[in-house]
Write an enzyme that holds these catalytic residues in place. Sequence first.
Site, short mmCIF file in Angstrom:
data_model
loop_
_atom_site.label_atom_id
_atom_site.label_comp_id
_atom_site.label_asym_id
_atom_site.label_seq_id
_atom_site.Cartn_x
_atom_site.Cartn_y
_atom_site.Cartn_z
CG HIS A 85 116.67 26.63 34.09
ND1 HIS A 85 115.97 27.80 33.95
CD2 HIS A 85 117.97 27.00 34.29
CE1 HIS A 85 116.79 28.82 34.05
NE2 HIS A 85 118.01 28.37 34.26
CB ILE A 92 113.16 21.03 30.41
CG1 ILE A 92 113.26 19.59 30.89
CG2 ILE A 92 114.53 21.72 30.40
CD1 ILE A 92 113.85 18.63 29.87
CB CYS A 93 112.14 26.55 32.07
SG CYS A 93 112.13 28.27 31.55
CB ALA A 94 115.93 24.53 28.09
#
Length: 153
Positions: A85, A92-94
């Site tokens: 992620h 950041i892919c959150a």
Amino acid sequence: MTSISVRRLQKELTEIQNEGCPVGINLLKADDFQTWFFTLEVMGDSLYQGEAYTLMFRFEPQYPISSPAVQFVVSHDKQAPIHPHVYSNGHICASILGSEWSPVLSVVAVCVTLQSMLASCKKKERPPDNDRYVRTAPDNPKKTVFHYDDDTV
């Protein structure tokens, strides 16, 4: 910055200065209410044991209604963690930084969540679309519309 943003960030900064941060999280720099830097280290037995990363928070005037822009700092001597992620440019892919952001979340809560995300990782690898994303990504990760489809890593 709006007065609400300044008051909220002052409150968070005062709490960090008075109470400190959780283990593995340290405030590096918070000279203003626009950009803060933290170090993040995963404690205990994990794939990232002994590694430390720098996180940058950028605050917009709408904070805390709007999430901060959060990314790992990448430079000639620092890289982003290798994680499914986390893109190599530090984005950041959150979901908590996007669609699941809530004004009740704090800077420290975001750090703890990212620390936990790294601690629970089972395989060090970049997102499958890393190269394409990094080539076309905006400077501000908040300008990316991420698709959140895997919360198991």
